[in-house]
Design an enzyme around this catalytic site. Structure first.
Site, PDB file in Angstrom:
ATOM      1  N   GLY A 124     -23.148 -15.518 -21.343  1.00  0.00           N
ATOM      2  CA  GLY A 124     -21.761 -15.887 -21.601  1.00  0.00           C
ATOM      3  C   GLY A 124     -21.311 -15.468 -22.979  1.00  0.00           C
ATOM      4  O   GLY A 124     -21.844 -15.940 -23.988  1.00  0.00           O
ATOM      5  N   PHE A 125     -20.298 -14.572 -23.054  1.00  0.00           N
ATOM      6  CA  PHE A 125     -19.800 -14.060 -24.330  1.00  0.00           C
ATOM      7  C   PHE A 125     -18.287 -13.901 -24.255  1.00  0.00           C
ATOM      8  O   PHE A 125     -17.707 -13.807 -23.181  1.00  0.00           O
ATOM      9  CB  PHE A 125     -20.450 -12.709 -24.663  1.00  0.00           C
ATOM     10  CG  PHE A 125     -21.944 -12.756 -24.780  1.00  0.00           C
ATOM     11  CD1 PHE A 125     -22.547 -13.003 -26.001  1.00  0.00           C
ATOM     12  CD2 PHE A 125     -22.751 -12.577 -23.670  1.00  0.00           C
ATOM     13  CE1 PHE A 125     -23.924 -13.059 -26.115  1.00  0.00           C
ATOM     14  CE2 PHE A 125     -24.132 -12.636 -23.771  1.00  0.00           C
ATOM     15  CZ  PHE A 125     -24.719 -12.872 -25.007  1.00  0.00           C
ATOM     16  N   ASP A 173     -36.766 -16.083  -3.125  1.00  0.00           N
ATOM     17  CA  ASP A 173     -37.770 -15.020  -3.104  1.00  0.00           C
ATOM     18  C   ASP A 173     -38.019 -14.514  -4.532  1.00  0.00           C
ATOM     19  O   ASP A 173     -37.450 -15.017  -5.503  1.00  0.00           O
ATOM     20  CB  ASP A 173     -37.263 -13.889  -2.207  1.00  0.00           C
ATOM     21  CG  ASP A 173     -38.355 -12.949  -1.747  1.00  0.00           C
ATOM     22  OD1 ASP A 173     -39.516 -13.112  -2.155  1.00  0.00           O
ATOM     23  OD2 ASP A 173     -38.033 -12.012  -0.974  1.00  0.00           O
ATOM     24  N   GLN A 177     -31.850 -13.623  -9.381  1.00  0.00           N
ATOM     25  CA  GLN A 177     -31.146 -14.021 -10.594  1.00  0.00           C
ATOM     26  C   GLN A 177     -30.061 -15.044 -10.237  1.00  0.00           C
ATOM     27  O   GLN A 177     -29.179 -14.769  -9.428  1.00  0.00           O
ATOM     28  CB  GLN A 177     -30.499 -12.805 -11.264  1.00  0.00           C
ATOM     29  CG  GLN A 177     -29.423 -13.128 -12.291  1.00  0.00           C
ATOM     30  CD  GLN A 177     -29.946 -13.909 -13.491  1.00  0.00           C
ATOM     31  OE1 GLN A 177     -31.111 -13.775 -13.860  1.00  0.00           O
ATOM     32  NE2 GLN A 177     -29.098 -14.710 -14.108  1.00  0.00           N
ATOM     33  N   HIS A 180     -25.524 -18.965 -14.822  1.00  0.00           N
ATOM     34  CA  HIS A 180     -25.222 -20.317 -15.293  1.00  0.00           C
ATOM     35  C   HIS A 180     -24.131 -20.973 -14.446  1.00  0.00           C
ATOM     36  O   HIS A 180     -23.257 -20.309 -13.903  1.00  0.00           O
ATOM     37  CB  HIS A 180     -24.824 -20.316 -16.774  1.00  0.00           C
ATOM     38  CG  HIS A 180     -23.699 -19.396 -17.122  1.00  0.00           C
ATOM     39  ND1 HIS A 180     -23.285 -19.191 -18.418  1.00  0.00           N
ATOM     40  CD2 HIS A 180     -22.886 -18.636 -16.360  1.00  0.00           C
ATOM     41  CE1 HIS A 180     -22.279 -18.364 -18.435  1.00  0.00           C
ATOM     42  NE2 HIS A 180     -22.019 -18.001 -17.200  1.00  0.00           N
ATOM     43  N   HIS A 217     -17.561 -17.265  -9.853  1.00  0.00           N
ATOM     44  CA  HIS A 217     -16.524 -18.241  -9.472  1.00  0.00           C
ATOM     45  C   HIS A 217     -16.131 -18.152  -7.996  1.00  0.00           C
ATOM     46  O   HIS A 217     -15.021 -18.533  -7.630  1.00  0.00           O
ATOM     47  CB  HIS A 217     -15.279 -18.088 -10.355  1.00  0.00           C
ATOM     48  CG  HIS A 217     -15.530 -18.387 -11.798  1.00  0.00           C
ATOM     49  ND1 HIS A 217     -15.452 -19.655 -12.320  1.00  0.00           N
ATOM     50  CD2 HIS A 217     -15.887 -17.575 -12.823  1.00  0.00           C
ATOM     51  CE1 HIS A 217     -15.732 -19.617 -13.616  1.00  0.00           C
ATOM     52  NE2 HIS A 217     -16.009 -18.366 -13.951  1.00  0.00           N
TER      53      HIS A 217
END
Length: 269
Positions: A124-125, A173, A177, A180, A217
């Site tokens: 997050g940036f 599996d 990934q 957040h 989202h």
């Protein structure tokens, strides 16, 4: 003669020569930290004195359990694993080799395979007024439900505005990934190389084929199945089978594939 008890070792550590700085003698921070850690009798791993560990826990040599961590009965922690401060692991959970756990709570009877990382900062940036890339705070946790299995080298990021949650009985599996703030329901199955971007909400009993991608989202209803290599770009509100990029109902995707095949064949002729 070669064996030295843990008590004698701790005594030797406490007698470590002080380091002198500007004429003042002080123990180094590393020496103090070493004194606070001890060898766990069942397995030979290392634990912090403030950790709460059930006597039945096995901590293999090379594993480290940090301060205020809580490990329930019959937990297994493999070599090279690091259990971070205040991490909680429920009873009968098995943690493999070289696992990194921080800012997380893991339920009962889970299996966490080798190389998994849970609870690290999410991606997050934002760009400030001067054009600098600034990091967004990542201050919440990852919550893993009961009877969850997590494959090797999977990564689950901690939350920023809500906890990241994996529902009970879900199976992940290898090489998955989870971004957040993602919330995954119970009984979900995520195949290899699935990538879920931040703040996704998934219902119960969702199945994602290999290499499925889900944008940030997005919400996915319960009992949705996605074909391998599909990409979800908008909400899926009803149960059923979907596929393609962007993902559409499976019958529509099959018509798209058939139409593309016919057009390609005519072009060749």
């Amino acid at each position: 003669m070669m064996a030295i008890s843990a008590k004698r070792l701790s005594h030797l550590i406490s007698l470590k020569r002080p380091i002198k700085h500007s004429g003042v003698s002080n123990y180094s921070a590393s020496s103090i930290n070493q004194i606070e850690y001890s060898k766990w009798n069942n397995g030979g791993g290392t634990f912090h004195k403030s950790a709460c560990i059930d006597p039945t826990v096995l901590i293999e040599i090379g594993a480290v359990v940090h301060s205020k961590a809580v490990l329930g009965p019959n937990v297994y922690v493999g070599s090279g694993t690091v259990v971070g401060p205040e991490v909680t692991i429920g009873h009968s959970t098995k943690i493999g080799y070289n696992v990194g756990l921080s800012n997380c709570r893991i339920g009962d009877s889970c299996v966490v395979h080798h190389g998994v990382c849970i609870g690290q900062d999410g991606f997050g940036f934002f760009v400030d007024d001067k054009g600098n890339m600034m990091k967004k705070p990542q201050l919440l946790n990852s919550i893993i439900g009961d009877h969850v299995e997590i494959g090797a080298n999977t990564c689950i990021d901690r939350g920023s505005w809500r906890d990241t949650v994996i529902g009970e009985h879900s199976k992940l599996d290898n090489l998955v990934q989870i971004g957040h703030n993602v919330v995954i329901g119970k009984g979900c199955m995520l195949c290899g190389q699935v990538g879920i971007a931040g703040s996704v909400t998934m219902g119960d009993y969702v199945t994602l084929g290999g290499r499925v991608a889900v944008r940030d989202h997005v919400s996915i209803a319960s009992k949705v199945r996605l074909a391998a290599n599909s990409c979800v770009t908008k909400d899926i509100r009803g149960p059923g089978d979907y596929g393609g990029f962007p993902a559409v109902p499976i019958h529509e995707w099959r018509r798209q594939v058939a139409s593309h095949y016919r057009i390609s064949k005519k072009a060749i002729l």
